[in-house]
Design a protein around this motif. Sequence first.
Motif, short mmCIF file in Angstrom:
data_model
loop_
_atom_site.label_atom_id
_atom_site.label_comp_id
_atom_site.label_asym_id
_atom_site.label_seq_id
_atom_site.Cartn_x
_atom_site.Cartn_y
_atom_site.Cartn_z
N CYS A 16 0.87 -1.08 -0.20
CA CYS A 16 -0.18 -0.06 -0.08
C CYS A 16 0.96 1.21 -0.03
O CYS A 16 0.88 2.18 1.08
N GLY A 17 1.65 1.46 -1.08
CA GLY A 17 2.46 2.44 -1.37
C GLY A 17 1.73 3.86 -1.90
O GLY A 17 0.50 3.91 -1.74
N ASN A 18 2.31 4.42 -3.06
CA ASN A 18 1.65 5.22 -3.62
C ASN A 18 0.37 5.16 -4.25
O ASN A 18 -0.71 5.83 -4.32
N MET A 19 0.25 4.05 -4.98
CA MET A 19 -0.89 3.55 -5.85
C MET A 19 -2.01 3.07 -4.83
O MET A 19 -3.14 3.28 -5.01
N ARG A 41 1.58 -5.06 4.70
CA ARG A 41 2.74 -4.58 4.11
C ARG A 41 3.94 -4.63 5.14
O ARG A 41 3.59 -4.49 6.40
N SER A 43 6.36 -2.81 6.54
CA SER A 43 6.45 -1.64 7.42
C SER A 43 5.41 -1.62 8.32
O SER A 43 5.63 -1.10 9.54
N PHE A 70 2.02 -4.15 -4.73
CA PHE A 70 3.59 -3.78 -4.60
C PHE A 70 4.10 -3.89 -6.01
O PHE A 70 3.58 -3.88 -7.05
N LYS A 71 5.46 -3.71 -6.02
CA LYS A 71 6.20 -3.30 -7.26
C LYS A 71 6.25 -4.77 -8.00
O LYS A 71 6.43 -5.82 -7.40
N PRO A 72 6.38 -4.92 -9.48
CA PRO A 72 6.31 -5.87 -10.07
C PRO A 72 7.47 -7.01 -9.69
O PRO A 72 7.35 -8.06 -9.91
N GLU A 77 8.89 -12.82 -4.75
CA GLU A 77 9.02 -13.08 -3.32
C GLU A 77 7.57 -13.21 -2.66
O GLU A 77 7.22 -14.01 -2.00
N LEU A 95 -1.96 -4.72 -9.78
CA LEU A 95 -1.92 -3.31 -10.29
C LEU A 95 -0.58 -3.33 -11.02
O LEU A 95 0.10 -2.25 -11.49
N LEU A 96 0.05 -4.62 -10.90
CA LEU A 96 1.58 -4.61 -11.26
C LEU A 96 1.76 -4.29 -12.90
O LEU A 96 1.26 -5.04 -13.81
N ALA A 97 2.28 -3.36 -13.16
CA ALA A 97 2.68 -2.96 -14.47
C ALA A 97 3.33 -3.89 -15.60
O ALA A 97 4.33 -4.27 -14.89
N PRO A 119 -4.49 1.85 -12.82
CA PRO A 119 -5.20 2.97 -12.46
C PRO A 119 -3.90 4.24 -12.68
O PRO A 119 -2.64 4.02 -12.88
N1 LIG Z 1 2.47 4.89 -9.04
C1 LIG Z 1 1.72 4.77 -10.23
O1 LIG Z 1 1.46 5.65 -10.58
C2 LIG Z 1 1.25 3.47 -10.57
C3 LIG Z 1 0.52 3.47 -11.96
C4 LIG Z 1 -0.03 2.07 -12.19
C5 LIG Z 1 0.23 1.24 -11.88
N2 LIG Z 1 1.03 0.98 -10.60
C6 LIG Z 1 1.63 -0.08 -10.37
O2 LIG Z 1 1.22 -0.18 -8.88
C7 LIG Z 1 2.21 -0.86 -7.98
C8 LIG Z 1 2.67 -0.33 -6.80
O3 LIG Z 1 3.53 0.93 -7.12
P1 LIG Z 1 3.53 2.01 -6.19
O4 LIG Z 1 4.06 3.45 -6.93
O5 LIG Z 1 2.29 2.10 -5.22
O6 LIG Z 1 4.93 1.21 -5.37
P2 LIG Z 1 5.36 1.91 -3.82
O7 LIG Z 1 4.99 3.11 -3.66
O8 LIG Z 1 6.86 1.62 -3.88
O9 LIG Z 1 4.72 0.91 -2.94
C9 LIG Z 1 5.07 -0.47 -3.00
C10 LIG Z 1 4.20 -1.20 -1.67
O10 LIG Z 1 4.86 -2.46 -1.82
C11 LIG Z 1 4.92 -2.91 -0.35
N3 LIG Z 1 5.68 -4.28 -0.45
C12 LIG Z 1 6.92 -4.20 -0.39
N4 LIG Z 1 7.61 -5.57 -0.22
C13 LIG Z 1 6.45 -6.24 -0.01
C14 LIG Z 1 6.39 -7.56 0.51
N5 LIG Z 1 7.19 -8.38 0.29
N6 LIG Z 1 4.82 -7.88 0.55
C15 LIG Z 1 3.70 -7.03 0.76
N7 LIG Z 1 4.04 -5.36 0.32
C16 LIG Z 1 5.35 -5.41 0.03
C17 LIG Z 1 5.66 -1.76 0.25
O11 LIG Z 1 5.26 -1.75 1.84
P3 LIG Z 1 5.84 -0.76 2.82
O12 LIG Z 1 5.25 0.49 2.46
O13 LIG Z 1 5.56 -1.26 4.14
O14 LIG Z 1 7.22 -0.69 2.51
C18 LIG Z 1 4.57 -0.57 -0.55
O15 LIG Z 1 3.43 -0.40 0.24
C19 LIG Z 1 3.26 -1.34 -8.87
O16 LIG Z 1 3.04 -2.70 -9.17
C20 LIG Z 1 3.23 -0.43 -10.26
O17 LIG Z 1 3.35 -1.15 -11.51
C21 LIG Z 1 1.67 2.12 -10.28
#
Ligand SMILES: NC(=O)c1ccc[n+]([C@@H]2O[C@H](COP(=O)([O-])OP(=O)(O)OC[C@H]3O[C@@H](n4cnc5c(N)ncnc54)[C@H](OP(=O)(O)O)[C@@H]3O)[C@@H](O)[C@H]2O)c1
Length: 276
Positions: A16-19, A41, A43, A70-72, A77, A95-97, A119
């Motif tokens: 539950c990061g940015n997206m 998550r 953290s 989470f990230k692709p 893992e 949501l994994l791009a 999204p």
């Molecule tokens: N950002 C965009 O505009 C956008 C647009 C379209 C699609 N997406 C997709 O959305 C997904 C997330 O992107 P984001 O930008 O939100 O990334 P992000 O801000 O880096 O957030 C990643 C999240 O993954 C969590 N995480 C890391 N390792 C994990 C694990 N082992 N188990 C469970 N959770 C874990 C992190 O937890 P902690 O917070 O606890 O560290 C964090 O909440 C990606 O797959 C991306 O391709 C993003």
Amino acid sequence: MNGTLKLPAPTWFVGCGNMGGAILDGWRAGGLDLSPVTVIRPSGTPVEGTRTVTGFADAGPPPKLVVLAFKPQKLEEVAPELRKWLSARTVIVSLLAGVEAASLRQRFPGVGAVVRAIPSLPVAVRRGVTGLYSTDAGQQTQQELNDLFSALGFAMWMADESKLAALGSVAGAGPAYVARFVAALTKAGVKRGLTEEIAAVIARETVLGTAWMAATTGEGMESIARRVASPKGTTEAGLAVLDGEGVLDDLIAATINAAFSRGAELAEEARAAVQA
Ligand SMILES: NC(=O)c1ccc[n+]([C@@H]2O[C@H](COP(=O)([O-])OP(=O)(O)OC[C@H]3O[C@@H](n4cnc5c(N)ncnc54)[C@H](OP(=O)(O)O)[C@@H]3O)[C@@H](O)[C@H]2O)c1
């Protein structure tokens, strides 16, 4: 937001990061009850309105809906552990791009449906664009997800994954490009003598106002540009630079192509990891 809109209970957000956070912000802003949501998550950083835990073992009853946020690169893992908690009653929204539905299905073979969602970040303020795609979600699931994502702005189901990727490279990534454009407009304003603060506000409001006018009146961009630029006037002189030899069109096309190619690389990496 439609008052009958409900999240399946339980719904898990894995990451539950940015997206993920933006989606939950949008739903919360629209008055959706987030109490069915458990966020998992590493953290453990709390998310308002949800229960947040650090591992699946603490997440409670198996989920009906799982959002992979989470990230692709983390898929290898997360998948083996997550798989143990899922069943034929689970719908996965990824949501994994770049990670294709077939790659997801291979990692989660027993789930009821695999849906991809791309999204854009403005879902946080319910003005996002979301592309949805699935080969195996039934009509009811499609309708429910359509309602949930439409509550965050504009949502549409895409006919195939190449169209989903196209939507992702324009709308998913788009807020970053628009942000750069607004920043460039701001810098130009500062160069002409405005304070940074004023330049930033007027650049942002100019983009917002133009988009809002087009959205509310249906007027096309060609027509708007024509109405601003009087013959031999100041705007026309500026447009001659942007339009000259396709400068802006070529730059944006190259930008989108780069994002599209990176998506293809991520898809290839995910396919290769399944075969390995
Ligand atoms: N950002 C965009 O505009 C956008 C647009 C379209 C699609 N997406 C997709 O959305 C997904 C997330 O992107 P984001 O930008 O939100 O990334 P992000 O801000 O880096 O957030 C990643 C999240 O993954 C969590 N995480 C890391 N390792 C994990 C694990 N082992 N188990 C469970 N959770 C874990 C992190 O937890 P902690 O917070 O606890 O560290 C964090 O909440 C990606 O797959 C991306 O391709 C993003």
